[in-house]
Design an enzyme around this catalytic site. Structure first.
Site, PDB file in Angstrom:
ATOM      1  N   CYS A 136     -42.435  10.161  14.283  1.00 27.65           N
ATOM      2  CA  CYS A 136     -41.745  11.451  14.426  1.00 27.65           C
ATOM      3  C   CYS A 136     -42.445  12.378  15.429  1.00 27.65           C
ATOM      4  O   CYS A 136     -41.834  13.314  15.940  1.00 27.65           O
ATOM      5  CB  CYS A 136     -41.618  12.145  13.080  1.00 27.65           C
ATOM      6  N   HIS A 172     -40.083  19.725  14.950  1.00 30.08           N
ATOM      7  CA  HIS A 172     -39.509  18.463  14.459  1.00 30.08           C
ATOM      8  C   HIS A 172     -38.656  18.799  13.238  1.00 30.08           C
ATOM      9  O   HIS A 172     -39.074  19.560  12.371  1.00 30.08           O
ATOM     10  CB  HIS A 172     -40.630  17.503  14.077  1.00 30.08           C
ATOM     11  N   ASN A 196     -33.175  14.022   9.819  1.00 30.86           N
ATOM     12  CA  ASN A 196     -34.431  13.722  10.508  1.00 30.86           C
ATOM     13  C   ASN A 196     -34.197  12.547  11.466  1.00 30.86           C
ATOM     14  O   ASN A 196     -33.995  11.424  11.026  1.00 30.86           O
ATOM     15  CB  ASN A 196     -35.499  13.372   9.467  1.00 30.86           C
TER      16      ASN A 196
HETATM   17  O1  UT7 Z   1     -40.439  13.093   9.734  1.00 33.14           O
HETATM   18  C1  UT7 Z   1     -41.613  12.609   9.188  1.00 33.14           C
HETATM   19  C2  UT7 Z   1     -42.149  13.547   8.231  1.00 33.14           C
HETATM   20  N1  UT7 Z   1     -41.406  13.507   7.007  1.00 33.14           N
HETATM   21  C3  UT7 Z   1     -41.319  14.590   6.293  1.00 33.14           C
HETATM   22  O2  UT7 Z   1     -41.782  15.630   6.742  1.00 33.14           O
HETATM   23  C4  UT7 Z   1     -40.719  14.537   4.914  1.00 33.14           C
HETATM   24  C5  UT7 Z   1     -41.635  15.271   3.970  1.00 33.14           C
HETATM   25  N2  UT7 Z   1     -41.192  15.320   2.586  1.00 33.14           N
HETATM   26  C6  UT7 Z   1     -40.068  15.964   2.212  1.00 33.14           C
HETATM   27  O3  UT7 Z   1     -39.310  16.444   3.032  1.00 33.14           O
HETATM   28  C7  UT7 Z   1     -39.803  16.134   0.742  1.00 33.14           C
HETATM   29  O4  UT7 Z   1     -40.936  15.706   0.014  1.00 33.14           O
HETATM   30  C8  UT7 Z   1     -38.556  15.354   0.230  1.00 33.14           C
HETATM   31  C9  UT7 Z   1     -37.287  16.010   0.744  1.00 33.14           C
HETATM   32  C10 UT7 Z   1     -38.638  13.913   0.697  1.00 33.14           C
HETATM   33  C11 UT7 Z   1     -38.501  15.378  -1.298  1.00 33.14           C
HETATM   34  O5  UT7 Z   1     -38.561  16.705  -1.783  1.00 33.14           O
HETATM   35  P1  UT7 Z   1     -39.545  17.067  -2.995  1.00 33.14           P
HETATM   36  O6  UT7 Z   1     -39.261  18.452  -3.364  1.00 33.14           O
HETATM   37  O7  UT7 Z   1     -40.920  16.724  -2.545  1.00 33.14           O
HETATM   38  O8  UT7 Z   1     -39.023  16.136  -4.139  1.00 33.14           O
HETATM   39  P2  UT7 Z   1     -39.803  14.978  -4.926  1.00 33.14           P
HETATM   40  O9  UT7 Z   1     -40.033  13.813  -4.038  1.00 33.14           O
HETATM   41  O10 UT7 Z   1     -40.976  15.555  -5.631  1.00 33.14           O
HETATM   42  O11 UT7 Z   1     -38.733  14.610  -6.005  1.00 33.14           O
HETATM   43  C12 UT7 Z   1     -38.328  15.557  -7.004  1.00 33.14           C
HETATM   44  C13 UT7 Z   1     -37.365  14.848  -7.924  1.00 33.14           C
HETATM   45  C14 UT7 Z   1     -37.863  13.503  -8.427  1.00 33.14           C
HETATM   46  O12 UT7 Z   1     -37.413  13.354  -9.747  1.00 33.14           O
HETATM   47  P3  UT7 Z   1     -38.432  13.595 -10.982  1.00 33.14           P
HETATM   48  O13 UT7 Z   1     -39.549  12.638 -10.771  1.00 33.14           O
HETATM   49  O14 UT7 Z   1     -38.845  15.021 -10.860  1.00 33.14           O
HETATM   50  O15 UT7 Z   1     -37.569  13.312 -12.167  1.00 33.14           O
HETATM   51  C15 UT7 Z   1     -37.158  12.506  -7.560  1.00 33.14           C
HETATM   52  O16 UT7 Z   1     -36.964  11.274  -8.196  1.00 33.14           O
HETATM   53  O17 UT7 Z   1     -36.149  14.583  -7.195  1.00 33.14           O
HETATM   54  C16 UT7 Z   1     -35.814  13.189  -7.330  1.00 33.14           C
HETATM   55  N3  UT7 Z   1     -35.133  12.759  -6.132  1.00 33.14           N
HETATM   56  C17 UT7 Z   1     -33.816  12.909  -5.953  1.00 33.14           C
HETATM   57  N4  UT7 Z   1     -32.877  13.438  -6.738  1.00 33.14           N
HETATM   58  C18 UT7 Z   1     -31.619  13.454  -6.268  1.00 33.14           C
HETATM   59  C19 UT7 Z   1     -35.653  12.177  -5.021  1.00 33.14           C
HETATM   60  N5  UT7 Z   1     -34.690  11.938  -4.133  1.00 33.14           N
HETATM   61  C20 UT7 Z   1     -33.542  12.389  -4.691  1.00 33.14           C
HETATM   62  C21 UT7 Z   1     -32.206  12.429  -4.244  1.00 33.14           C
HETATM   63  N6  UT7 Z   1     -31.277  12.967  -5.066  1.00 33.14           N
HETATM   64  N7  UT7 Z   1     -31.827  11.965  -3.029  1.00 33.14           N
END
Ligand code: UT7
Length: 323
Positions: A114, A250, A280
């Site tokens: 990225c 980005h 992204n």
């Molecule tokens: O380009 C390269 C760099 N990449 C990035 O910068 C991405 C960086 N990370 C992020 O943007 C965020 O961490 C995400 C958008 C990927 C995720 O957001 P988050 O607030 O960190 O959520 P999380 O991974 O902690 O997940 C929270 C909850 C989890 O459920 P539990 O464990 O709390 O029950 C996940 O299983 O959300 C759940 N979850 C979803 N729920 C509905 C994860 N993906 C989804 C989904 N729909 N698509």
């Protein structure tokens, strides 16, 4: 007198197929509301069957050439930032070279995931400043839809396909921050973090593989490292966030973009945002945002811009340029 790499043209290409968040609701356990609120993404474009990274890169490059009033004959070098080249080799850049009908000069790919476009800008700047090239097309192009695990809701909803291109040209400046062109660069990588964002396949493991990400961990690094690299690049010019017209970040996650802008003391009205429409697109996201920012009338000649990006590696960096 100081030699500068100035922007001469910009262009982008997005594949026709637009996929709204709601489309994922039918295949995996997710909602439009979750995707919007956690990432800011509303829709993304996916390449058509048979449409490749070099196809999209060529369209974007041609648009940048048209805007600049140049042809491929006027170009000395092509750099494509990509992690999703058509083939293992030759490079996507040489394919673009052939598709543009360019029979001289040189072309190569840069892979910093990225952060690839920031690294490619740095390479193009070095080629221009050292006199090895006068005009370079710098492209970011990706087909991340080809490395998604469609059953993984944590990653498959986040990425999109597309390409953006910028033409950099050698010019003479006064050596001050008023010069147009690339003014400062900060590049970093730290391979100890390879396991938080990677593709579990490759040539020497004999598979294409799928993208794997520990989202929360990457998020934590992004929030810390993006503002820091932008500050470092600006600091080389004794500038701060107050001095810039636009952050062109980005486009991975709206929450990361907001946090970085906040840390830099820059309001969202001075941030070019495309994450809602593109998702992204990895190395393509910054040149896409630059091109869309110009098309919208946000970015104007003379504007001072900071681009910043982080991705797999981890690799991250920032470029300060005057448009
Ligand atoms: O380009 C390269 C760099 N990449 C990035 O910068 C991405 C960086 N990370 C992020 O943007 C965020 O961490 C995400 C958008 C990927 C995720 O957001 P988050 O607030 O960190 O959520 P999380 O991974 O902690 O997940 C929270 C909850 C989890 O459920 P539990 O464990 O709390 O029950 C996940 O299983 O959300 C759940 N979850 C979803 N729920 C509905 C994860 N993906 C989804 C989904 N729909 N698509």
């Amino acid at each position: 007198m100081t030699k500068r790499a100035q922007v001469r043209g910009v262009g982008h290409y997005l594949p026709k197929r637009v996929v709204p968040n709601s489309e994922f609701e039918t295949t995996i356990d997710t909602t439009d509301e979750w995707i919007r609120s956690r990432s800011g993404i509303e829709r993304r474009h996916f390449a058509a069957e048979g449409e490749t990274t070099s196809d999209m890169a060529t369209f974007a490059a041609q648009k940048a050439l048209d805007m600049a009033g140049l042809t491929a004959d006027d170009i000395d070098a092509i750099i494509v930032a990509t992690s999703t080249a058509d083939l293992t080799f030759p490079s996507a850049a040489t394919m673009v070279q052939a598709k543009l009908g360019m029979t001289k000069g040189f072309a190569f790919d840069v892979q910093a995931v990225c952060a690839g476009f920031v690294f490619a800008l740095a390479n193009a700047n070095a080629l221009i400043i050292s006199g090895q090239a006068n005009r370079v097309i710098v492209i970011g192009a990706e087909t991340f839809s080809r490395i998604m695990d469609w059953s993984d809701r944590a990653t498959s909803v986040l990425f999109g396909d597309g390409a953006g291109a910028v033409i950099l040209e050698a010019a003479t400046g006064d050596g001050t921050i008023e010069d147009r062109g690339i003014l400062a660069i900060d590049l970093n990588s730290d391979g100890r973090h390879k396991d938080i964002l990677y593709v579990d396949g490759g040539v020497s493991t004999q598979s294409t593989g799928h993208l794997k990400m520990q989202g929360k961990e990457v998020f934590r690094h992004a929030v810390e490292k993006l503002a820091s690299t932008a500050h470092t690049a600006l600091g080389k010019l004794n500038l701060t966030g107050d001095d810039i017209d636009w952050i062109v970040p980005h486009q991975a996650n709206l929450r990361i973009i907001k946090s970085t802008a906040h840390k830099m003391g820059v309001g969202l009205d001075r941030v070019v945002l495309t994450v809602q429409d593109h998702g992204n697109t990895s190395a393509a996201s910054i040149p896409l945002a630059l091109s869309v920012g110009v098309e919208r009338g946000q970015i104007k000649p003379g504007n001072l811009i900071v681009t910043e990006a982080i991705g797999g590696g981890l690799a991250w960096g920032a470029v300060v340029l005057r448009w």
